[in-house]
Design a protein around this motif. Sequence first.
Motif, PDB file in Angstrom:
ATOM      1  N   ILE A  60       0.844  -1.200   0.000  1.00  0.00           N
ATOM      2  CA  ILE A  60       0.000   0.000   0.000  1.00  0.00           C
ATOM      3  C   ILE A  60       0.876   1.245   0.000  1.00  0.00           C
ATOM      4  O   ILE A  60       0.617   2.208  -0.740  1.00  0.00           O
ATOM      5  N   LEU A  61       1.923   1.244   0.806  1.00  0.00           N
ATOM      6  CA  LEU A  61       2.826   2.394   0.837  1.00  0.00           C
ATOM      7  C   LEU A  61       3.546   2.599  -0.495  1.00  0.00           C
ATOM      8  O   LEU A  61       3.746   3.729  -0.933  1.00  0.00           O
ATOM      9  N   ILE A  62       3.929   1.500  -1.148  1.00  0.00           N
ATOM     10  CA  ILE A  62       4.581   1.612  -2.460  1.00  0.00           C
ATOM     11  C   ILE A  62       3.635   2.246  -3.471  1.00  0.00           C
ATOM     12  O   ILE A  62       4.010   3.159  -4.216  1.00  0.00           O
ATOM     13  N   VAL A  63       2.386   1.798  -3.484  1.00  0.00           N
ATOM     14  CA  VAL A  63       1.414   2.350  -4.427  1.00  0.00           C
ATOM     15  C   VAL A  63       1.117   3.813  -4.081  1.00  0.00           C
ATOM     16  O   VAL A  63       1.035   4.666  -4.974  1.00  0.00           O
ATOM     17  N   MET A  64       0.997   4.125  -2.784  1.00  0.00           N
ATOM     18  CA  MET A  64       0.757   5.515  -2.385  1.00  0.00           C
ATOM     19  C   MET A  64       1.926   6.407  -2.794  1.00  0.00           C
ATOM     20  O   MET A  64       1.722   7.549  -3.235  1.00  0.00           O
ATOM     21  N   ARG A  65       3.127   5.904  -2.656  1.00  0.00           N
ATOM     22  CA  ARG A  65       4.300   6.680  -3.060  1.00  0.00           C
ATOM     23  C   ARG A  65       4.260   6.959  -4.551  1.00  0.00           C
ATOM     24  O   ARG A  65       4.517   8.076  -4.991  1.00  0.00           O
ATOM     25  N   GLU A  66       3.942   5.939  -5.332  1.00  0.00           N
ATOM     26  CA  GLU A  66       3.876   6.122  -6.785  1.00  0.00           C
ATOM     27  C   GLU A  66       2.781   7.108  -7.178  1.00  0.00           C
ATOM     28  O   GLU A  66       2.958   7.907  -8.093  1.00  0.00           O
ATOM     29  N   ILE A  67       1.641   7.049  -6.498  1.00  0.00           N
ATOM     30  CA  ILE A  67       0.558   8.001  -6.783  1.00  0.00           C
ATOM     31  C   ILE A  67       1.009   9.414  -6.454  1.00  0.00           C
ATOM     32  O   ILE A  67       0.805  10.351  -7.237  1.00  0.00           O
ATOM     33  N   ALA A  68       1.639   9.589  -5.287  1.00  0.00           N
ATOM     34  CA  ALA A  68       2.085  10.925  -4.883  1.00  0.00           C
ATOM     35  C   ALA A  68       3.121  11.476  -5.851  1.00  0.00           C
ATOM     36  O   ALA A  68       3.033  12.630  -6.287  1.00  0.00           O
ATOM     37  N   VAL A  69       4.106  10.667  -6.210  1.00  0.00           N
ATOM     38  CA  VAL A  69       5.149  11.118  -7.132  1.00  0.00           C
ATOM     39  C   VAL A  69       4.553  11.428  -8.497  1.00  0.00           C
ATOM     40  O   VAL A  69       4.857  12.460  -9.108  1.00  0.00           O
ATOM     41  N   GLY A  70       3.686  10.559  -8.975  1.00  0.00           N
ATOM     42  CA  GLY A  70       3.069  10.775 -10.288  1.00  0.00           C
ATOM     43  C   GLY A  70       2.153  11.969 -10.335  1.00  0.00           C
ATOM     44  O   GLY A  70       2.104  12.697 -11.331  1.00  0.00           O
ATOM     45  N   MET A  71       1.425  12.204  -9.252  1.00  0.00           N
ATOM     46  CA  MET A  71       0.520  13.356  -9.234  1.00  0.00           C
ATOM     47  C   MET A  71       1.299  14.671  -9.202  1.00  0.00           C
ATOM     48  O   MET A  71       0.950  15.612  -9.909  1.00  0.00           O
ATOM     49  N   TYR A  72       2.331  14.729  -8.388  1.00  0.00           N
ATOM     50  CA  TYR A  72       3.098  15.975  -8.311  1.00  0.00           C
ATOM     51  C   TYR A  72       3.911  16.224  -9.568  1.00  0.00           C
ATOM     52  O   TYR A  72       4.117  17.359  -9.957  1.00  0.00           O
ATOM     53  N   ALA A  73       4.364  15.172 -10.210  1.00  0.00           N
ATOM     54  CA  ALA A  73       5.118  15.322 -11.458  1.00  0.00           C
ATOM     55  C   ALA A  73       4.182  15.481 -12.652  1.00  0.00           C
ATOM     56  O   ALA A  73       4.634  15.747 -13.762  1.00  0.00           O
ATOM     57  N   LYS A  74       2.893  15.267 -12.425  1.00  0.00           N
ATOM     58  CA  LYS A  74       1.866  15.364 -13.471  1.00  0.00           C
ATOM     59  C   LYS A  74       2.173  14.450 -14.659  1.00  0.00           C
ATOM     60  O   LYS A  74       2.012  14.822 -15.803  1.00  0.00           O
ATOM     61  N   GLU A  75       2.600  13.216 -14.344  1.00  0.00           N
ATOM     62  CA  GLU A  75       2.925  12.280 -15.414  1.00  0.00           C
ATOM     63  C   GLU A  75       1.929  11.134 -15.524  1.00  0.00           C
ATOM     64  O   GLU A  75       2.047  10.314 -16.422  1.00  0.00           O
ATOM     65  N   PHE A  76       0.947  11.075 -14.621  1.00  0.00           N
ATOM     66  CA  PHE A  76      -0.061  10.026 -14.684  1.00  0.00           C
ATOM     67  C   PHE A  76      -1.361  10.601 -15.207  1.00  0.00           C
ATOM     68  O   PHE A  76      -1.721  11.731 -14.911  1.00  0.00           O
ATOM     69  N   GLU A  77      -2.068   9.768 -15.966  1.00  0.00           N
ATOM     70  CA  GLU A  77      -3.404  10.153 -16.397  1.00  0.00           C
ATOM     71  C   GLU A  77      -4.400   9.751 -15.321  1.00  0.00           C
ATOM     72  O   GLU A  77      -4.107   8.918 -14.457  1.00  0.00           O
ATOM     73  N   ALA A  78      -5.581  10.317 -15.375  1.00  0.00           N
ATOM     74  CA  ALA A  78      -6.591  10.073 -14.349  1.00  0.00           C
ATOM     75  C   ALA A  78      -6.961   8.592 -14.272  1.00  0.00           C
ATOM     76  O   ALA A  78      -7.136   8.046 -13.183  1.00  0.00           O
ATOM     77  N   GLY A  79      -7.065   7.910 -15.407  1.00  0.00           N
ATOM     78  CA  GLY A  79      -7.420   6.495 -15.414  1.00  0.00           C
ATOM     79  C   GLY A  79      -6.406   5.635 -14.680  1.00  0.00           C
ATOM     80  O   GLY A  79      -6.773   4.706 -13.952  1.00  0.00           O
ATOM     81  N   PHE A  80      -5.136   5.958 -14.857  1.00  0.00           N
ATOM     82  CA  PHE A  80      -4.089   5.194 -14.185  1.00  0.00           C
ATOM     83  C   PHE A  80      -4.126   5.432 -12.679  1.00  0.00           C
ATOM     84  O   PHE A  80      -3.960   4.507 -11.892  1.00  0.00           O
ATOM     85  N   ILE A  81      -4.376   6.669 -12.280  1.00  0.00           N
ATOM     86  CA  ILE A  81      -4.478   6.977 -10.850  1.00  0.00           C
ATOM     87  C   ILE A  81      -5.689   6.267 -10.250  1.00  0.00           C
ATOM     88  O   ILE A  81      -5.616   5.739  -9.135  1.00  0.00           O
ATOM     89  N   PHE A  82      -6.803   6.223 -10.972  1.00  0.00           N
ATOM     90  CA  PHE A  82      -7.975   5.494 -10.466  1.00  0.00           C
ATOM     91  C   PHE A  82      -7.688   3.995 -10.353  1.00  0.00           C
ATOM     92  O   PHE A  82      -8.148   3.337  -9.420  1.00  0.00           O
ATOM     93  N   ALA A  83      -6.916   3.448 -11.300  1.00  0.00           N
ATOM     94  CA  ALA A  83      -6.552   2.028 -11.221  1.00  0.00           C
ATOM     95  C   ALA A  83      -5.676   1.772  -9.994  1.00  0.00           C
ATOM     96  O   ALA A  83      -5.872   0.775  -9.287  1.00  0.00           O
ATOM     97  N   LEU A  84      -4.735   2.666  -9.717  1.00  0.00           N
ATOM     98  CA  LEU A  84      -3.915   2.520  -8.521  1.00  0.00           C
ATOM     99  C   LEU A  84      -4.746   2.685  -7.249  1.00  0.00           C
ATOM    100  O   LEU A  84      -4.527   1.991  -6.257  1.00  0.00           O
ATOM    101  N   ALA A  85      -5.716   3.596  -7.288  1.00  0.00           N
ATOM    102  CA  ALA A  85      -6.610   3.769  -6.132  1.00  0.00           C
ATOM    103  C   ALA A  85      -7.443   2.506  -5.906  1.00  0.00           C
ATOM    104  O   ALA A  85      -7.664   2.100  -4.759  1.00  0.00           O
ATOM    105  N   ALA A  86      -7.894   1.877  -6.979  1.00  0.00           N
ATOM    106  CA  ALA A  86      -8.628   0.614  -6.850  1.00  0.00           C
ATOM    107  C   ALA A  86      -7.724  -0.471  -6.268  1.00  0.00           C
ATOM    108  O   ALA A  86      -8.164  -1.273  -5.437  1.00  0.00           O
TER     109      ALA A  86
END
Length: 153
Positions: free
Chosen positions: A89-115
């Motif tokens: 969970i921490l690994i996925v949260m880290r990736e979401i945080a890094v991707g969101m701040y770097a603005k390199e993830f699309e919304a669909g990918f972030i929703f998949a990680l949230a799922a």
Amino acid sequence: MIDNTKVFRKIIDSITTIVLYLLLLTLVVGMAKTLLDLRFTVFTSLDVGFNHMVSSVLTIFILIDLFNTFVDYHEHERIKLTYVTDATILIVMREIAVGMYAKEFEAGFIFALAALIMVLGIVRVLAIRYSPEDMHDIVPSFMTGKQKETGNK
């Protein structure tokens, strides 16, 4: 005659001890690096500094969870599912945080990680709810090899 089980156990104990020391060293170096990077955060932009600090702190938490997993395995010779799911969970949260701040993830990918986090959370809750320590209420005593204490002897 050589007892293979004892040899294997000794080797596994040695390997887990080495991994524990390596994780401890990595944890100390990671914490020192995070503290040293704190001064650079003050002199750079807030976005870059905050993104870097969030990533560093979450990485430290991941290392702590991995350390807990190995310590528990070293002591009890089993891996607790809760420690592994916490680290994941921490690994996925880290990736979401890094991707969101770097603005390199699309919304669909972030929703998949949230799922994925939601599923891991459910697995963690179920692992706690049905942990082996609580199985003595479900599994009959003759199957565990332990007899329940009664007033009659």
